[in-house]
Design an enzyme around this catalytic site. Structure first.
Site, PDB file in Angstrom:
ATOM      1  N   SER A   1      50.590  37.091  -3.786  1.00  0.00           N
ATOM      2  CA  SER A   1      49.122  37.449  -4.188  1.00  0.00           C
ATOM      3  C   SER A   1      48.934  38.838  -3.858  1.00  0.00           C
ATOM      4  O   SER A   1      49.657  39.673  -3.140  1.00  0.00           O
ATOM      5  CB  SER A   1      47.977  36.725  -3.294  1.00  0.00           C
ATOM      6  OG  SER A   1      46.697  37.217  -3.305  1.00  0.00           O
TER       7      SER A   1
ATOM      8  N   TYR B   1      45.139  33.800   5.065  1.00  0.00           N
ATOM      9  CA  TYR B   1      45.640  34.106   3.705  1.00  0.00           C
ATOM     10  C   TYR B   1      46.521  35.306   3.519  1.00  0.00           C
ATOM     11  O   TYR B   1      47.699  35.429   3.200  1.00  0.00           O
ATOM     12  CB  TYR B   1      44.737  33.965   2.950  1.00  0.00           C
ATOM     13  CG  TYR B   1      45.117  33.724   1.305  1.00  0.00           C
ATOM     14  CD1 TYR B   1      45.829  32.693   0.811  1.00  0.00           C
ATOM     15  CD2 TYR B   1      44.929  34.963   0.511  1.00  0.00           C
ATOM     16  CE1 TYR B   1      46.454  32.419  -0.425  1.00  0.00           C
ATOM     17  CE2 TYR B   1      45.521  34.702  -1.031  1.00  0.00           C
ATOM     18  CZ  TYR B   1      46.280  33.591  -1.420  1.00  0.00           C
ATOM     19  OH  TYR B   1      46.726  33.616  -2.437  1.00  0.00           O
TER      20      TYR B   1
ATOM     21  N   LYS C   1      50.812  35.755   3.095  1.00  0.00           N
ATOM     22  CA  LYS C   1      51.259  36.297   1.763  1.00  0.00           C
ATOM     23  C   LYS C   1      52.016  37.613   2.150  1.00  0.00           C
ATOM     24  O   LYS C   1      52.982  38.157   1.275  1.00  0.00           O
ATOM     25  CB  LYS C   1      49.956  36.490   0.687  1.00  0.00           C
ATOM     26  CG  LYS C   1      49.378  35.325   0.173  1.00  0.00           C
ATOM     27  CD  LYS C   1      50.447  34.512  -0.412  1.00  0.00           C
ATOM     28  CE  LYS C   1      49.960  33.173  -1.125  1.00  0.00           C
ATOM     29  NZ  LYS C   1      50.970  32.215  -1.788  1.00  0.00           N
TER      30      LYS C   1
END
Length: 244
Positions: free
Chosen positions: A136, A149, A153
């Protein structure tokens, strides 16, 4: 032969269809058989063949067993993942464990099993192989309500580089894709909030949400011989978000 995890919907489903249209034969892996059957039909409509593995990637032993049964593997799209946006101070241990398990631990175990299978091919160094990790833009920056998150990532970005260096002598290339916000089933509920949609678009210099074909085009490229000297890279498809 290409294996796509999280292939039942979103980026995984569209990546499978795009790879099928480009000539790859597909193995689709996800937890939900009905979703996989729909994607398999789309792959076959694109002129390719698709087989199904109904499996939870959190089940490491099952993942290893299923991938070991594959005859040959040349491409992996390591896609399964999730996000639970919430303020840093509100993150529960359950949500923390859930996201680390799926976004990092499972991605590692899938990649490990896939590489073992790839190395069984006697012509591997000659023909090469490609692993594409779905990361991402958040693997390069920070963002409010996305601490876990972002952490997971960033981990995938590091894993990609380390794997690329170690596997390069075997001609197995490992790269990451870093999309910005794309219209998917995962993000659809986010975009129902007009304030959030405006927040996201205002941070993308190109001024729009990404299209799915812009992501799948990059996946097909990295899987192809056109990217034969590209490894350890992270291709951000973010309209300039991370350039700021």
């Amino acid at each position: 032969m290409a294996l796509v995890t999280g292939a039942g919907r979103g980026i995984g489903a569209e990546a499978a269809v795009a790879l099928g249209a480009a000539g790859a034969q597909l193995i689709l892996l996800s937890r939900t058989k009905s979703d996989l059957q729909e994607v398999a039909q789309r792959v076959e409509d694109a002129g390719a063949k698709a087989s199904l593995i109904v499996c939870d990637v959190n089940d490491g032993a099952r993942v290893r067993a299923e991938i070991a049964r594959i005859d040959r593997l040349d491409i992996l799209v390591n896609n399964a993942g999730t996000n639970i946006p919430e303020p840093f101070l509100d993150v529960s241990e359950d949500h923390l464990d859930q996201m680390i398990a799926l976004n990092v631990r499972s991605a590692f175990l899938v990649a490990q099993a896939a590489v073992r299978k790839m190395l069984e091919a006697r012509d591997r160094r000659e023909r090469g192989a490609s692993i594409i990790q779905i990361s991402s833009q958040m693997g390069h920056v920070g963002s409010p309500r996305r601490t876990v998150y972002c952490m997971t990532k960033h981990a995938i970005e590091g894993l990609t580089k380390a794997m690329a260096v170690e596997l390069a002598p075997n001609n197995i290339r490992v790269n990451a894709i870093g999309p910005t916000f794309i219209e998917t089933p995962l993000t659809a509920t986010f975009f129902e909030n007009a304030e959030f949609r405006s927040w996201a678009i205002n941070r993308i210099p190109m001024g729009r949400i990404g299209r799915m074909d812009e992501v799948t085009g990059a996946i097909v490229f990295l899987a192809s011989p056109a990217a034969s000297l590209i490894t350890g890279a992270s291709l951000t498809i973010d309209g300039g978000w991370t350039a700021q």
